[in-house]
Design a protein around this motif. Structure first.
Motif, PDB file in Angstrom:
ATOM      1  N   ALA A  88       0.846  -1.194   0.000  1.00  0.00           N
ATOM      2  CA  ALA A  88       0.000   0.000   0.000  1.00  0.00           C
ATOM      3  C   ALA A  88       0.881   1.244   0.000  1.00  0.00           C
ATOM      4  N   SER A  89       0.434   2.273  -0.668  1.00  0.00           N
ATOM      5  CA  SER A  89       1.195   3.521  -0.714  1.00  0.00           C
ATOM      6  C   SER A  89       1.150   4.221   0.640  1.00  0.00           C
ATOM      7  N   SER A  90       2.265   4.823   1.020  1.00  0.00           N
ATOM      8  CA  SER A  90       2.299   5.621   2.235  1.00  0.00           C
ATOM      9  C   SER A  90       1.562   6.934   1.980  1.00  0.00           C
ATOM     10  N   PRO A  91       1.170   7.658   3.028  1.00  0.00           N
ATOM     11  CA  PRO A  91       0.424   8.907   2.813  1.00  0.00           C
ATOM     12  C   PRO A  91       1.210   9.965   2.051  1.00  0.00           C
ATOM     13  N   ASP A  92       2.523  10.024   2.253  1.00  0.00           N
ATOM     14  CA  ASP A  92       3.313  11.010   1.514  1.00  0.00           C
ATOM     15  C   ASP A  92       3.458  10.623   0.046  1.00  0.00           C
ATOM     16  N   GLU A  93       3.515   9.316  -0.232  1.00  0.00           N
ATOM     17  CA  GLU A  93       3.569   8.873  -1.624  1.00  0.00           C
ATOM     18  C   GLU A  93       2.236   9.129  -2.321  1.00  0.00           C
ATOM     19  N   ALA A  94       1.144   8.880  -1.619  1.00  0.00           N
ATOM     20  CA  ALA A  94      -0.175   9.165  -2.185  1.00  0.00           C
ATOM     21  C   ALA A  94      -0.314  10.646  -2.484  1.00  0.00           C
ATOM     22  N   GLN A  95       0.205  11.486  -1.591  1.00  0.00           N
ATOM     23  CA  GLN A  95       0.179  12.937  -1.821  1.00  0.00           C
ATOM     24  C   GLN A  95       0.987  13.297  -3.070  1.00  0.00           C
ATOM     25  N   LEU A  96       2.149  12.648  -3.228  1.00  0.00           N
ATOM     26  CA  LEU A  96       2.990  12.885  -4.403  1.00  0.00           C
ATOM     27  C   LEU A  96       2.257  12.502  -5.684  1.00  0.00           C
ATOM     28  N   LEU A  97       1.570  11.367  -5.689  1.00  0.00           N
ATOM     29  CA  LEU A  97       0.844  10.927  -6.876  1.00  0.00           C
ATOM     30  C   LEU A  97      -0.230  11.937  -7.265  1.00  0.00           C
ATOM     31  N   GLY A  98      -0.974  12.409  -6.266  1.00  0.00           N
ATOM     32  CA  GLY A  98      -1.996  13.410  -6.542  1.00  0.00           C
ATOM     33  C   GLY A  98      -1.399  14.681  -7.109  1.00  0.00           C
ATOM     34  N   MET A  99      -0.251  15.088  -6.570  1.00  0.00           N
ATOM     35  CA  MET A  99       0.427  16.282  -7.064  1.00  0.00           C
ATOM     36  C   MET A  99       0.887  16.102  -8.505  1.00  0.00           C
ATOM     37  N   LEU A 100       1.395  14.909  -8.833  1.00  0.00           N
ATOM     38  CA  LEU A 100       1.859  14.641 -10.196  1.00  0.00           C
ATOM     39  C   LEU A 100       0.703  14.691 -11.196  1.00  0.00           C
ATOM     40  N   VAL A 101      -0.443  14.177 -10.780  1.00  0.00           N
ATOM     41  CA  VAL A 101      -1.625  14.249 -11.645  1.00  0.00           C
ATOM     42  C   VAL A 101      -1.960  15.710 -11.938  1.00  0.00           C
ATOM     43  N   LYS A 102      -1.941  16.533 -10.909  1.00  0.00           N
ATOM     44  CA  LYS A 102      -2.261  17.948 -11.074  1.00  0.00           C
ATOM     45  C   LYS A 102      -1.208  18.673 -11.905  1.00  0.00           C
ATOM     46  N   LEU A 103       0.073  18.421 -11.616  1.00  0.00           N
ATOM     47  CA  LEU A 103       1.161  19.118 -12.311  1.00  0.00           C
ATOM     48  C   LEU A 103       1.187  18.801 -13.802  1.00  0.00           C
ATOM     49  N   THR A 104       0.875  17.558 -14.150  1.00  0.00           N
ATOM     50  CA  THR A 104       0.908  17.147 -15.552  1.00  0.00           C
ATOM     51  C   THR A 104      -0.399  17.441 -16.271  1.00  0.00           C
ATOM     52  N   GLY A 105      -1.426  17.830 -15.509  1.00  0.00           N
ATOM     53  CA  GLY A 105      -2.729  18.040 -16.125  1.00  0.00           C
ATOM     54  C   GLY A 105      -3.304  16.753 -16.671  1.00  0.00           C
ATOM     55  N   ALA A 106      -2.961  15.650 -16.016  1.00  0.00           N
ATOM     56  CA  ALA A 106      -3.377  14.331 -16.508  1.00  0.00           C
ATOM     57  C   ALA A 106      -4.894  14.189 -16.530  1.00  0.00           C
ATOM     58  N   LYS A 107      -5.358  13.520 -17.564  1.00  0.00           N
ATOM     59  CA  LYS A 107      -6.785  13.250 -17.728  1.00  0.00           C
ATOM     60  C   LYS A 107      -7.042  11.759 -17.906  1.00  0.00           C
ATOM     61  N   ASN A 108      -6.111  11.079 -18.572  1.00  0.00           N
ATOM     62  CA  ASN A 108      -6.213   9.637 -18.779  1.00  0.00           C
ATOM     63  C   ASN A 108      -4.981   8.965 -18.185  1.00  0.00           C
ATOM     64  N   THR A 109      -5.194   8.073 -17.220  1.00  0.00           N
ATOM     65  CA  THR A 109      -4.079   7.439 -16.536  1.00  0.00           C
ATOM     66  C   THR A 109      -4.275   5.934 -16.441  1.00  0.00           C
ATOM     67  N   ILE A 110      -3.178   5.258 -16.093  1.00  0.00           N
ATOM     68  CA  ILE A 110      -3.177   3.805 -15.913  1.00  0.00           C
ATOM     69  C   ILE A 110      -2.541   3.504 -14.562  1.00  0.00           C
ATOM     70  N   GLU A 111      -3.109   2.542 -13.844  1.00  0.00           N
ATOM     71  CA  GLU A 111      -2.481   2.062 -12.629  1.00  0.00           C
ATOM     72  C   GLU A 111      -2.374   0.552 -12.687  1.00  0.00           C
ATOM     73  N   VAL A 112      -1.149   0.037 -12.574  1.00  0.00           N
ATOM     74  CA  VAL A 112      -0.912  -1.412 -12.586  1.00  0.00           C
ATOM     75  C   VAL A 112      -0.578  -1.834 -11.161  1.00  0.00           C
ATOM     76  N   GLY A 113      -1.478  -2.582 -10.549  1.00  0.00           N
ATOM     77  CA  GLY A 113      -1.347  -2.962  -9.154  1.00  0.00           C
ATOM     78  C   GLY A 113      -2.215  -2.074  -8.294  1.00  0.00           C
ATOM     79  N   VAL A 114      -3.312  -2.604  -7.764  1.00  0.00           N
ATOM     80  CA  VAL A 114      -4.310  -1.786  -7.066  1.00  0.00           C
ATOM     81  C   VAL A 114      -4.369  -2.083  -5.580  1.00  0.00           C
ATOM     82  N   TYR A 115      -4.360  -3.360  -5.201  1.00  0.00           N
ATOM     83  CA  TYR A 115      -4.520  -3.816  -3.811  1.00  0.00           C
ATOM     84  C   TYR A 115      -5.826  -3.241  -3.261  1.00  0.00           C
ATOM     85  N   THR A 116      -5.813  -2.485  -2.168  1.00  0.00           N
ATOM     86  CA  THR A 116      -7.069  -1.967  -1.614  1.00  0.00           C
ATOM     87  C   THR A 116      -7.532  -0.698  -2.315  1.00  0.00           C
TER      88      THR A 116
END
Length: 281
Positions: A95-123
């Protein structure tokens, strides 16, 4: 006789009888920093005060679930000591740590991402972070070999947050589902971002697939790329066979990424190691 651990059935490893359970599995302890106090300062100052309530609730539930799993389905590949060095604090690294999850959200915003892929979901902890950051008409294709953990835990928080319409869950192996996406020419270069937290020996293969799916200027993010520090240990350092197998695969990935002229790469000592690749060709 060794017992088969169903939670790691995909690896094909058996559980030996001399198993040690390490119960420190909270995602808020997931760091490579030498100072726990410093990491706690980071969490308390910039991470946890800004953590959405739905993310906090799912993180806490995931930690409890992992404690239950460790009490009933012992992961010897990661945790048995038997005169060896245990480098991996068990299933909390799924599972992602809270700081890593924060980083992922920031990367989505910084890149203006609209379509993404996640490989490995767990919970679905990192999946929820991505879905929250995506615009209302954004979409994340979530891939995992089984959706049981997500359906039982993460899905309720995705729905509670009102972002279930952004999630397209596709059950199956990462290689197979990515190959299906590649079969449609319309998907080539269509995605803005990809996050991979799955079977480490296949990271190199995922990389080749994702370079065709992610657009030029888009990013691919790999998790666990420092593997508890094992990648920096001498070849003869004591460690479990599982650690040696995975760290060898991670070192191979890191070496390949460092010389890949199709990307610009940045290695971060966040959580268990996060590598960000920006496609330039």
């Amino acid at each position: 006789m060794a017992r088969k651990n169903s939670s790691f059935a995909r690896t094909g490893f058996d559980v030996p009888p001399d198993v040690h359970i390490q119960m420190d599995v909270h995602t808020t302890n997931k760091t490579l920093l030498k100072s726990e106090a410093l990491y706690q300062y980071i969490l308390d100052t910039t991470v946890l005060p800004n953590e959405p309530e739905c993310m906090r609730e799912l993180r806490v539930l995931t930690d409890k679930h992992q404690l239950y799993v460790m009490s009933h389905l012992v992961s010897s590949q990661i945790c048995y000591l038997s005169s060896r060095t245990c480098l991996r604090p068990c299933r909390r690294f799924m599972a992602s740590s809270p700081d890593e999850a924060q980083l992922l959200g920031m990367l989505v915003k910084l890149t203006g991402a609209k379509n993404t892929i996640e490989v490995g979901v767990y919970t679905g902890h990192s999946l929820l972070a991505t879905a929250l950051a995506l615009p209302d008409d954004g979409k994340v294709i979530a891939i995992d070999t089984k959706r049981e953990d997500y359906d039982q835990m993460g899905r309720q928080f995705v729905e509670k947050a009102g972002v279930e319409h952004k999630v397209d869950f596709r059950e199956g192996t990462g290689l197979d589902r990515l190959e299906e996406l590649l079969a449609d020419d319309g998907n080539l270069g269509r995605f803005d971002m990809a996050f991979v937290d799955a079977d480490k020996p296949n990271y190199v293969r995922y990389h080749e697939q994702l370079l065709r799916l992610v657009r030029v200027g888009g990013i691919i993010v790999y998790d666990n790329t420092l593997w508890g520090g094992a990648v920096a240990l001498p070849e003869d350092a004591p460690m479990t066979d599982f650690d040696r197998w995975i760290s060898t695969a991670i070192k191979d990935l890191n070496a390949r990424l460092a010389v890949d002229t199709r990307i610009k790469v940045c290695q971060l000592a966040v959580a268990d190691g996060v590598t960000i690749c920006r496609r330039v060709v």
